[in-house]
Design an enzyme around this catalytic site. Sequence first.
Site, short mmCIF file in Angstrom:
data_model
loop_
_atom_site.label_atom_id
_atom_site.label_comp_id
_atom_site.label_asym_id
_atom_site.label_seq_id
_atom_site.Cartn_x
_atom_site.Cartn_y
_atom_site.Cartn_z
N GLY A 44 4.87 -3.90 5.90
CA GLY A 44 3.48 -3.30 6.75
C GLY A 44 2.38 -3.82 5.93
N SER A 45 1.19 -3.18 5.87
CA SER A 45 -0.18 -3.38 5.42
C SER A 45 -0.03 -4.03 4.05
CB SER A 45 -0.96 -2.10 5.67
OG SER A 45 -2.07 -2.30 4.62
N ASP A 69 6.84 5.28 3.81
CA ASP A 69 7.25 6.65 2.97
C ASP A 69 8.40 7.39 3.43
OD1 ASP A 69 5.53 6.00 0.69
OD2 ASP A 69 3.98 6.72 1.79
N HIS A 122 3.36 3.85 -4.23
CA HIS A 122 3.03 5.24 -4.04
C HIS A 122 3.91 5.95 -4.88
CE1 HIS A 122 0.78 8.50 -2.25
NE2 HIS A 122 1.38 8.52 -1.05
N1 LIG Z 1 -1.31 1.27 3.87
C1 LIG Z 1 -1.98 1.45 2.75
O1 LIG Z 1 -3.47 1.28 2.73
C2 LIG Z 1 -1.35 1.77 1.57
C3 LIG Z 1 -2.20 1.63 0.18
C4 LIG Z 1 -1.55 2.06 -0.96
C5 LIG Z 1 -0.37 2.42 -1.03
N2 LIG Z 1 0.51 2.40 0.21
C6 LIG Z 1 2.03 2.58 0.09
O2 LIG Z 1 2.64 1.34 0.29
C7 LIG Z 1 3.77 1.64 0.93
C8 LIG Z 1 3.89 0.84 2.00
O3 LIG Z 1 3.02 1.28 2.96
P1 LIG Z 1 2.53 0.38 4.31
O4 LIG Z 1 1.49 1.17 4.79
O5 LIG Z 1 2.24 -0.99 3.66
O6 LIG Z 1 3.65 0.49 5.13
P2 LIG Z 1 3.96 1.17 6.56
O7 LIG Z 1 3.36 0.83 7.65
O8 LIG Z 1 4.17 2.79 6.03
O9 LIG Z 1 5.71 0.53 6.55
C9 LIG Z 1 6.00 -0.26 7.30
C10 LIG Z 1 7.24 -0.93 7.06
O10 LIG Z 1 8.25 0.10 6.90
C11 LIG Z 1 9.37 -0.48 7.89
N3 LIG Z 1 10.20 0.43 8.24
C12 LIG Z 1 9.82 1.70 8.89
N4 LIG Z 1 10.84 2.53 9.04
C13 LIG Z 1 12.04 1.78 8.76
C14 LIG Z 1 13.40 1.88 8.83
N5 LIG Z 1 13.92 3.16 9.41
N6 LIG Z 1 14.06 0.95 8.24
C15 LIG Z 1 13.61 0.02 7.81
N7 LIG Z 1 12.47 -0.51 7.55
C16 LIG Z 1 11.42 0.55 8.18
C17 LIG Z 1 8.53 -1.19 9.02
O11 LIG Z 1 9.51 -2.07 9.20
P3 LIG Z 1 9.46 -2.33 11.05
O12 LIG Z 1 8.28 -3.39 11.39
O13 LIG Z 1 10.63 -3.24 11.02
O14 LIG Z 1 9.30 -1.07 11.58
C18 LIG Z 1 7.61 -2.08 8.01
O15 LIG Z 1 8.03 -3.09 7.42
C19 LIG Z 1 4.02 2.88 1.06
O16 LIG Z 1 4.45 3.64 -0.06
C20 LIG Z 1 2.51 3.56 1.22
O17 LIG Z 1 2.40 4.90 0.72
C21 LIG Z 1 -0.05 1.96 1.57
#
Ligand SMILES: NC(=O)c1ccc[n+]([C@@H]2O[C@H](COP(=O)([O-])OP(=O)(O)OC[C@H]3O[C@@H](n4cnc5c(N)ncnc54)[C@H](OP(=O)(O)O)[C@@H]3O)[C@@H](O)[C@H]2O)c1
Length: 400
Positions: free
Chosen positions: A91-92, A152, A176
Site C-alpha cells: 500500500g502507501s 492493520d 504501527h
Molecule cells: N498510510 C500511511 O500513511 C501510514 C503511515 C504510517 C504507518 N502506516 C502503517 O503501515 C502499515 C501499512 O499501511 P498502508 O497504508 O501502507 O497500507 P494499507 O493501504 O492499509 O494496506 C494495503 C496492503 O494490504 C494488503 N491487504 C489488505 N487485505 C489483505 C488481505 N486480506 N490479504 C493480503 N493482503 C491484504 C493490500 O493488498 P491488495 O492490494 O492485494 O488488497 C495492500 O498491499 C499499517 O500498519 C499502517 O498503520 C501507514
Amino acid sequence: MASKNASRALRSSLRQLSAPRIQQRTFAAAVSAARPAWQKAATPAFVQQSRGMKTVDFAGDKEVVYERDDWPRDKLLDYFKNDTLALIGYGSQGHGQGLNLRDNGLNVIIGVRKDGQSWKEAQQDGWVPGKNLFDVDEAIGKGTIIMNLLSDAAQSSTWPHIKPQLTKGKTLYFSHGFSPVFKDQTNVDVPNDIDVILVAPKGSGRTVRTLFREGRGINSSVAVFQDVTGKAEEKAIALGVAVGSGYLYKTTFEKEVYSDLYGERGCLMGGIHGMFLAQYEVLRERGHSPSEAFNETVEEATQSLYPLIGQNGMDYMYAACSTTARRGAIDWSARFKENLKPLFQELYESVKTGKETQRAMEYGSRSDYRQAFEKELEEIRGMEIWRAGKAVRSLRPENN
Ligand SMILES: NC(=O)c1ccc[n+]([C@@H]2O[C@H](COP(=O)([O-])OP(=O)(O)OC[C@H]3O[C@@H](n4cnc5c(N)ncnc54)[C@H](OP(=O)(O)O)[C@@H]3O)[C@@H](O)[C@H]2O)c1
C-alpha cells in the site's frame, strides 16, 4: 479579517525565503523580538551528542533522537549484507519504504497476494515476479527480516497463517504498534524467540518516497517490542534510516499506537474536518455565500495561516496578523480548548480501551471495504463546502 494581513505576511515570508540572508535575518529578528523570553528559553537544545544520537531538550523534557548521519549507505549495505528484507503488503507505506530500500541497494523483495491490486502496482513500479516480487508466503519464506506492511486489519486476519512462518532468527518489523499492542483484539501474539521492532514514518508513504528522492528524510518513531538478540534497537534504527527516515524519535509500541490513533482522529484529520464543517455551516446559516464561507474557513487556513505555523510556530502566525485578529483569536482559543478538551479525553479513552481498534478492524475486514470507503469519499466530495473549495482552488493564481 486576518486574511489581508496574513496573506501579506505569507507573501512577505515567501519573499524572505528567496531574499538575501541578511534580509532574512532582519525579518526573523523582527518576529523573534515579539516572542517572550520564556519561549526563547524553550527552544530545543542538544544537551548531549554522540555520533548519530542526540538527547534533545524538547521544552524541558529530554528525549533521545537518532539521526541518519551514523548510517551512511556503505554501512547499511554491510550491516544488512546477509539479510533478505521481505516486505509484505504494497500500500502507501509498502510503496514508499520498498522503493527507498531498493534505491539504497538493499536486498529487498515484495510479498503480496497475486490477485490483488498491489500485485499490479508493484509490477508497475518495476518489481519483477519470481525475482523480487512473490506471493506473501513465498516472500516470508525467503526473508530474514519480515516487514509487515499489510493493512492493520489484514495483519490480524492473516496472522494465523503467518505466525508459524516466523521462525527463530527472523525479525518482525511493523510500521504501527497496532497489531501487537491490541493483541487481545487482533490476535497478533508474536513468537517469543524473535526480535520485534517498529519504524513508523510520521507521514504518508508517498511523502516517505518524495522526501527520499529530494535527498531529505522523514521523521519516524522507532521502538522495540521484543529484544531477543540484544541487537533489536540497533537493527530498528538502521532499518529506519534505510527506509528513508531523517530523524528517528525513540518511543514504545504502546505510545506510538495511542498517539497515532488519537492524533489522526483529532487535529490531524477528523477534528480539523469537524471544525471546518461546523464553522462553514454557521457562516452559511447566517447568510454568507459559499465562496466567502470557504475562504474564511479553509482557503485562508491552508494557504496562508497554517504554513506560517509550520514555518515558525503559533506565535509567529499571531505576530503576522492584525491586532484585531490577534486579540480575538487568542481570547477564543481558550474557549475552544476548554470546550474541546473533554472530547479529546473521551477520544484518548476510546483509543486506549481498544474501542477504536475494534471499529478499525471491523471496517477493514469487510470484503467491500474499498467500495465502502469510496462511497464515503463520494459523499465528502459532494458536500457543498468541498464543492465550493474546488471552485475556489480553480481561481488560485497558479491555476490561472
Ligand atoms: N498510510 C500511511 O500513511 C501510514 C503511515 C504510517 C504507518 N502506516 C502503517 O503501515 C502499515 C501499512 O499501511 P498502508 O497504508 O501502507 O497500507 P494499507 O493501504 O492499509 O494496506 C494495503 C496492503 O494490504 C494488503 N491487504 C489488505 N487485505 C489483505 C488481505 N486480506 N490479504 C493480503 N493482503 C491484504 C493490500 O493488498 P491488495 O492490494 O492485494 O488488497 C495492500 O498491499 C499499517 O500498519 C499502517 O498503520 C501507514
